[in-house]
Motif scaffolding. Structure first.
Motif, PDB file in Angstrom:
ATOM      1  N   CYS A   3     -99.019 -13.255  -9.259  1.00 33.21           N
ATOM      2  CA  CYS A   3     -99.592 -13.558  -7.675  1.00 33.21           C
ATOM      3  C   CYS A   3     -99.442 -12.121  -6.802  1.00 33.21           C
ATOM      4  CB  CYS A   3     -98.966 -14.611  -7.210  1.00 33.21           C
ATOM      5  SG  CYS A   3     -98.945 -15.997  -7.786  1.00 33.21           S
ATOM      6  N   LEU A   4    -100.364 -11.515  -6.512  1.00 36.76           N
ATOM      7  CA  LEU A   4    -100.288 -10.123  -5.971  1.00 36.76           C
ATOM      8  C   LEU A   4    -100.519 -10.272  -4.462  1.00 36.76           C
ATOM      9  CD1 LEU A   4    -100.258  -7.202  -6.037  1.00 36.76           C
ATOM     10  CD2 LEU A   4    -102.287  -7.045  -6.756  1.00 36.76           C
ATOM     11  N   ASP A   5     -99.917  -9.800  -3.933  1.00 37.20           N
ATOM     12  CA  ASP A   5     -99.896  -9.769  -2.160  1.00 37.20           C
ATOM     13  C   ASP A   5     -99.619  -8.386  -1.604  1.00 37.20           C
ATOM     14  OD1 ASP A   5    -100.094 -10.422   0.552  1.00 37.20           O
ATOM     15  OD2 ASP A   5     -98.141 -11.353   0.559  1.00 37.20           O
ATOM     16  N   ARG A   6    -100.815  -7.919  -1.314  1.00 40.83           N
ATOM     17  CA  ARG A   6    -100.521  -6.577  -0.284  1.00 40.83           C
ATOM     18  C   ARG A   6    -100.868  -6.589   1.058  1.00 40.83           C
ATOM     19  NH1 ARG A   6    -103.923  -2.796  -4.521  1.00 40.83           N
ATOM     20  NH2 ARG A   6    -105.137  -4.843  -4.416  1.00 40.83           N
ATOM     21  N   ALA A   7    -100.136  -5.864   1.839  1.00 46.73           N
ATOM     22  CA  ALA A   7    -100.445  -5.766   3.581  1.00 46.73           C
ATOM     23  C   ALA A   7     -99.919  -4.693   4.035  1.00 46.73           C
ATOM     24  CB  ALA A   7     -99.547  -7.244   4.052  1.00 46.73           C
ATOM     25  N   GLY A   8    -100.628  -4.004   4.860  1.00 50.30           N
ATOM     26  CA  GLY A   8    -100.519  -2.792   5.458  1.00 50.30           C
ATOM     27  C   GLY A   8    -100.132  -1.487   4.896  1.00 50.30           C
ATOM     28  N   VAL A   9    -100.512  -1.555   3.365  1.00 52.41           N
ATOM     29  CA  VAL A   9    -100.210  -0.418   2.508  1.00 52.41           C
ATOM     30  C   VAL A   9    -101.360   0.805   2.962  1.00 52.41           C
ATOM     31  CG1 VAL A   9    -100.231   0.836   0.222  1.00 52.41           C
ATOM     32  CG2 VAL A   9     -99.562  -1.705   0.738  1.00 52.41           C
ATOM     33  N   PRO A  10    -100.809   1.831   3.607  1.00 50.62           N
ATOM     34  CA  PRO A  10    -101.768   2.980   4.372  1.00 50.62           C
ATOM     35  C   PRO A  10    -102.452   3.850   2.866  1.00 50.62           C
ATOM     36  CG  PRO A  10     -99.397   3.784   4.272  1.00 50.62           C
ATOM     37  CD  PRO A  10     -99.128   2.297   3.957  1.00 50.62           C
ATOM     38  N   GLU A  11    -103.454   4.354   3.009  1.00 50.11           N
ATOM     39  CA  GLU A  11    -104.129   5.291   2.165  1.00 50.11           C
ATOM     40  C   GLU A  11    -103.644   6.810   2.163  1.00 50.11           C
ATOM     41  OE1 GLU A  11    -108.288   4.921   2.314  1.00 50.11           O
ATOM     42  OE2 GLU A  11    -108.519   2.888   1.693  1.00 50.11           O
ATOM     43  N   GLY A  12    -103.672   7.549   1.307  1.00 46.14           N
ATOM     44  CA  GLY A  12    -103.262   8.932   1.399  1.00 46.14           C
ATOM     45  C   GLY A  12    -101.723   9.170   1.578  1.00 46.14           C
TER      46      GLY A  12
END
Length: 396
Positions: free
Chosen positions: A286-295
Motif C-alpha cells: 500500500c503506497l501513499d505519497r503526499a507533498g514530495v517535491p521534485e528536484g
C-alpha cells in the motif's frame, strides 16, 4: 589524476602524492628568481659599484644561482650545492652583502629539499649549511651569525611545514577514497540484496505453478528477467565512475542497446517500480505519497530510495508470514518522512535492538550523513516498522 596544479596554491591529489606539476615548477622558479635577483642582485650592484671585474663576476654567479633554481624541484640537493658554492663566492667577493643574502638561493633549495626529500637528507643539508656560520662570524660577529642561523632554520622549517601539509592532504585523499569505496559497497549491497530476494521468491513461485498454471509461471520468469536487467542497469550506474570517460571505447556502453532507455537514477520517482517488484512476490504493498517535491538534492533522493528498498528487502527476507506492507512517504517542506511497516512475525534476530545487520547499518549511516533520523523496530501491534526523516535541503 590532474598534474596541472600550482605548488603554491591549493593542494590537489597529485600534489598530495608529492608529484608537482609543470606549472608548479614554473611558478616556484619564477618566484625564486624574482626574489634572488631582487635581493641579492640589487645588493651586489649596490656594494660593487665601480669595482669593474669583480662586479661582473659576482653578477655572473648570481645568474648561475637563478638558472640553477630552474631544476630545484627535480634536483634540490644539486641545486643546493650550486647555491652554496656560488653564494660563498659572491660573499668572498663582496663581504658587505652578508652571508645570509649571498646564500639566499641555497636557502630556497634547502626549503624545497626539506619538503620533498626524506628528513635524514634534509637534516644533513641543514647541518652542512649551519657549518658555514663561522664564516659569518669572521666578518660580522655573533649578531650576524644569529641572523644567518635563524634564516637557515626558517628555510628548513618552511619545507617541513609544506611536507606536513602534503601529508595531511594525502591522508584526506585516502580517507575520501575509503569513504567512497564504502558508499559504493553499500550501493552494491542494496541493489544485489533487494533484486536477488525478489528473484529467489519469483523463481520459487514459478516452480510451484510451472505445471498447473504455466502462464503464471511465465509471468514470474518475466519478472525475474526484469529484476535482473534493472539490477544490471543500476550496477552500471555505480561502476560508471571508474570509467576514464563516458565515451571510452573500452567501455560497455554498446553491450545493451536498450540500457540507456531503461536506466534511471535511483530516487523517489521509482517507488512504484519497487512496489511492483514486491507485489509480484504476492505481498500487498500500500503506497501513499503526499507533498514530495521534485528536484530534491541527489543525495537525499538516493538515500530515501535506498531506505525504502532496504526496508522492503528486509520484509521479504526476514518478516515471516508478512502479506502486507504499508509504505508512506510525506513531506512538509523541510523534512521528508518515510514509514515502511509490515505485518509479519518478528523473529528474535529482528528485535528492537536490531541494527547489527549490514542493511540497517547502511540506512543509519545514510541518514546520519544527511542530518536526519531513523528508528527501526517491532511495532506494538506486531510486524516491523522503519521510520526515517530526511531534510529536503542538503549542502553536499
Amino acid at each position: 589524476m590532474s598534474r596541472d596544479t600550482a605548488w603554491p596554491g591549493e593542494v590537489s591529489e597529485g600534489e598530495a602524492r608529492g608529484v608537482p606539476s609543470a606549472r608548479a615548477a614554473r611558478a616556484l622558479w619564477g618566484g625564486s628568481a624574482v626574489l634572488v635577483l631582487g635581493v641579492l642582485g640589487t645588493s651586489v650592484i649596490a656594494v660593487g659599484a665601480g669595482t669593474g671585474g669583480r662586479l661582473a663576476v659576482a653578477l655572473v654567479l648570481v645568474v648561475v644561482q637563478v638558472s640553477a633554481l630552474r631544476w630545484v624541484l627535480r634536483r634540490p640537493l644539486a641545486v643546493l650545492g650550486t647555491g652554496v658554492v656560488t653564494g660563498v663566492a659572491v660573499w668572498a667577493l663582496f663581504p658587505a652583502v652578508t652571508l645570509t643574502g649571498a646564500l639566499l638561493a641555497a636557502q630556497v633549495a634547502l626549503s624545497v629539499l626539506s619538503a620533498a626529500r626524506p628528513r635524514r637528507v634534509s637534516v644533513t643539508a641543514l647541518a652542512g649549511m649551519c657549518a658555514l656560520a663561522p664564516l659569518a662570524f669572521v666578518v660580522g660577529g655573533p649578531g650576524v651569525v644569529s641572523a644567518f642561523l635563524l634564516a637557515v632554520l626558517l628555510a628548513w622549517t618552511a619545507g617541513q611545514w609544506r611536507r606536513a601539509q602534503r601529508a595531511r592532504a594525502a591522508a584526506e585523499t585516502r580517507r575520501a577514497v575509503a569513504e567512497e569505496r564504502a558508499r559504493i559497497a553499500r550501493e552494491v549491497h542494496d541493489v544485489v540484496a533487494h533484486t536477488l530476494s525478489v528473484m529467489v521468491i519469483q523463481a520459487s513461485a514459478a516452480d510451484d505453478v510451472f505445471t498447473a498454471r504455466p502462464e503464471q509461471a511465465r509471468q514470474s520468469l518475466r519478472a525475474i528477467e526484469s529484476a535482473g536487467r534493472s539490477a544490471l542497469d543500476e550496477l552500471r550506474l555505480l561502476l560508471r565512475a571508474f570509467r576514464p570517460e563516458d565515451g571510452d571505447p573500452d567501455g560497455d556502453q554498446d553491450a545493451d542497446p536498450g540500457a540507456g532507455e531503461r536506466t534511471l537514477r535511483p530516487g523517489l520517482a521509482r517507488l512504484d517500480e519497487l512496489a511492483e517488484a514486491v507485489r509480484a512476490t504476492g505481498v500487498t504493498v500500500c503506497l501513499d505519497r503526499a507533498g514530495v517535491p521534485e528536484g530534491l538534492p541527489a543525495a537525499v533522493d538516493l538515500a530515501a530510495y535506498r531506505i525504502v528498498q532496504e526496508s522492503l528487502t528486509n520484509t521479504l527476507r526476514h518478516a515471516g508470514g508478512a502479506d502486507e506492507v504499508r509504505l508512506t512517504v510525506t513531506a512538509d517542506g523541510e523534512r521528508i518522512r518515510i514509514t515502511v511497516a509490515d505485518n509479519g512475525r518478528t523473529p528474535s534476530g529482528r528485535s528492537a535492538g536490531a541494527g547489527a545487520g549490514r542493511g540497517l547499518i547502511g540506512m543509519r549511516e545514510r541518514v546520519r550523513m544527511l542530518g536526519g533520523s531513523l528508528r527501526a523496530g517491532p511495532a506494538p501491534g506486531g510486524g516491523f516498522v522503519v521510520e526515517a526523516e530526511l531534510p529536503t535541503e542538503y549542502a553536499s
